[in-house]
Design a protein around this motif. Structure first.
Motif, short mmCIF file in Angstrom:
data_model
loop_
_atom_site.label_atom_id
_atom_site.label_comp_id
_atom_site.label_asym_id
_atom_site.label_seq_id
_atom_site.Cartn_x
_atom_site.Cartn_y
_atom_site.Cartn_z
N VAL A 86 -1.33 -0.37 9.20
CA VAL A 86 -2.40 0.61 9.04
C VAL A 86 -1.84 2.03 9.10
O VAL A 86 -2.23 2.90 8.32
CB VAL A 86 -3.50 0.39 10.11
N ALA A 87 -0.93 2.27 10.03
CA ALA A 87 -0.32 3.60 10.14
C ALA A 87 0.47 3.96 8.89
O ALA A 87 0.38 5.08 8.38
CB ALA A 87 0.58 3.67 11.37
N SER A 88 1.22 3.00 8.35
CA SER A 88 2.00 3.29 7.15
C SER A 88 1.09 3.52 5.94
O SER A 88 1.36 4.39 5.11
CB SER A 88 2.99 2.17 6.86
N LEU A 89 -0.02 2.77 5.85
CA LEU A 89 -0.96 2.99 4.76
C LEU A 89 -1.66 4.34 4.92
O LEU A 89 -1.93 5.03 3.92
CB LEU A 89 -1.99 1.85 4.70
N GLY A 90 -1.96 4.73 6.15
CA GLY A 90 -2.54 6.05 6.38
C GLY A 90 -1.59 7.16 5.96
O GLY A 90 -2.00 8.16 5.36
N ASN A 91 -0.29 6.98 6.27
CA ASN A 91 0.71 7.96 5.83
C ASN A 91 0.80 8.00 4.31
O ASN A 91 0.93 9.07 3.71
CB ASN A 91 2.07 7.64 6.43
N ALA A 92 0.74 6.83 3.67
CA ALA A 92 0.80 6.78 2.21
C ALA A 92 -0.40 7.49 1.59
O ALA A 92 -0.26 8.22 0.60
CB ALA A 92 0.87 5.33 1.73
N ILE A 93 -1.58 7.31 2.18
CA ILE A 93 -2.77 7.99 1.67
C ILE A 93 -2.63 9.50 1.83
O ILE A 93 -2.98 10.27 0.93
CB ILE A 93 -4.03 7.46 2.38
N THR A 94 -2.11 9.93 2.97
CA THR A 94 -1.91 11.36 3.20
C THR A 94 -0.95 11.94 2.18
O THR A 94 -1.19 13.02 1.61
CB THR A 94 -1.39 11.60 4.63
N ILE A 95 0.13 11.23 1.90
CA ILE A 95 1.11 11.69 0.91
C ILE A 95 0.48 11.76 -0.47
O ILE A 95 0.68 12.73 -1.22
CB ILE A 95 2.35 10.77 0.92
N GLN A 96 -0.32 10.74 -0.83
CA GLN A 96 -0.95 10.74 -2.16
C GLN A 96 -1.97 11.87 -2.29
O GLN A 96 -2.08 12.49 -3.35
CB GLN A 96 -1.59 9.39 -2.43
N ARG A 97 -2.72 12.15 -1.22
CA ARG A 97 -3.66 13.27 -1.27
C ARG A 97 -2.92 14.60 -1.43
O ARG A 97 -3.36 15.50 -2.15
CB ARG A 97 -4.51 13.29 -0.02
N THR A 98 -1.78 14.72 -0.75
CA THR A 98 -0.98 15.94 -0.87
C THR A 98 -0.44 16.10 -2.28
O THR A 98 -0.49 17.19 -2.86
CB THR A 98 0.18 15.91 0.14
N GLU A 99 0.06 15.00 -2.85
CA GLU A 99 0.55 15.05 -4.23
C GLU A 99 -0.57 15.38 -5.21
O GLU A 99 -0.38 16.15 -6.15
CB GLU A 99 1.19 13.71 -4.61
N TRP A 100 -1.76 14.82 -4.98
CA TRP A 100 -2.89 15.09 -5.86
C TRP A 100 -3.27 16.58 -5.79
O TRP A 100 -3.52 17.21 -6.81
CB TRP A 100 -4.08 14.22 -5.45
N ALA A 101 -3.29 17.13 -4.58
CA ALA A 101 -3.60 18.56 -4.44
C ALA A 101 -2.53 19.41 -5.10
O ALA A 101 -2.84 20.43 -5.73
CB ALA A 101 -3.74 18.91 -2.96
N TYR A 102 -1.28 18.99 -4.99
CA TYR A 102 -0.19 19.74 -5.61
C TYR A 102 -0.29 19.70 -7.13
O TYR A 102 -0.10 20.70 -7.82
CB TYR A 102 1.15 19.17 -5.14
N LEU A 103 -0.60 18.52 -7.68
CA LEU A 103 -0.67 18.39 -9.14
C LEU A 103 -1.91 19.05 -9.72
O LEU A 103 -1.93 19.40 -10.90
CB LEU A 103 -0.65 16.91 -9.53
N ASN A 104 -2.96 19.25 -8.93
CA ASN A 104 -4.19 19.85 -9.43
C ASN A 104 -4.31 21.33 -9.09
O ASN A 104 -5.42 21.86 -9.05
CB ASN A 104 -5.41 19.09 -8.88
N ARG A 105 -3.19 21.99 -8.88
CA ARG A 105 -3.23 23.43 -8.64
C ARG A 105 -3.74 24.13 -9.91
O ARG A 105 -3.35 23.78 -11.02
CB ARG A 105 -1.84 23.95 -8.32
N PRO A 106 -4.63 25.10 -9.78
CA PRO A 106 -5.18 25.77 -10.96
C PRO A 106 -4.11 26.44 -11.83
O PRO A 106 -4.20 26.38 -13.06
CB PRO A 106 -6.14 26.82 -10.38
N ASP A 107 -3.10 27.05 -11.21
CA ASP A 107 -2.07 27.70 -12.03
C ASP A 107 -1.27 26.68 -12.83
O ASP A 107 -0.92 26.91 -14.00
CB ASP A 107 -1.15 28.56 -11.16
N ARG A 108 -0.97 25.52 -12.25
CA ARG A 108 -0.25 24.48 -12.97
C ARG A 108 -1.09 23.92 -14.11
O ARG A 108 -0.58 23.73 -15.23
CB ARG A 108 0.12 23.34 -12.01
N LEU A 109 -2.36 23.68 -13.85
CA LEU A 109 -3.23 23.16 -14.90
C LEU A 109 -3.41 24.18 -16.03
O LEU A 109 -3.45 23.81 -17.21
CB LEU A 109 -4.59 22.77 -14.32
#
Length: 123
Positions: free
Chosen positions: A41-64
């Motif tokens: 559960v802890a490792s899956l929680g870390n994976a979700i946190t990493i994926q949310r961070t990557e999603w926020a990074y990829l959806n930056r308005p300047d990048r888009l």
């Protein structure tokens, strides 16, 4: 007779010891499974946190915005403005269907016998 009671007592002690050992073993096994699940559960929680961070990074308005500029000719994307939205009065809603003929809505399975109805009404 005493030796028989000693023998039964020894058997009871051995039986209880075996039962206690078995319960201890099952408890340890359940605790190990619980720890493994907590780690998963802890490792899956870390994976979700990493994926949310990557999603926020990829959806930056300047990048888009840069991606839209680079792929403008192929995608024909334009910035969204208030002019792209319509008024509520411009929405075409379908008209309700009005039925004037209700005879087909009910099927008749028999006929009404006037005599039977009058007999049921009389007390």
């Amino acid at each position: 007779m005493r030796s028989f009671l000693y023998f039964l007592t020894a058997l009871a002690v051995i039986g209880l010891a075996a039962w206690a050992y078995r319960e201890n073993h099952l408890t340890q096994q359940a605790m190990n499974e619980h720890r493994a699940l907590e780690r998963e559960v802890a490792s899956l929680g870390n994976a979700i946190t990493i994926q949310r961070t990557e999603w926020a990074y990829l959806n930056r308005p300047d990048r888009l915005r840069e991606l839209v500029d680079v792929n403008f000719e192929r995608l024909l994307l334009v910035p969204m403005t208030a002019d792209h939205f319509g008024e509520i009065g411009q929405v075409a809603y379908p008209l309700p269907v009005l039925r004037s003929d209700y005879s087909t809505a009910v099927e008749v399975f028999g006929t009404l016998d006037e005599d039977a109805v009058s007999e049921e009404r009389e007390p």
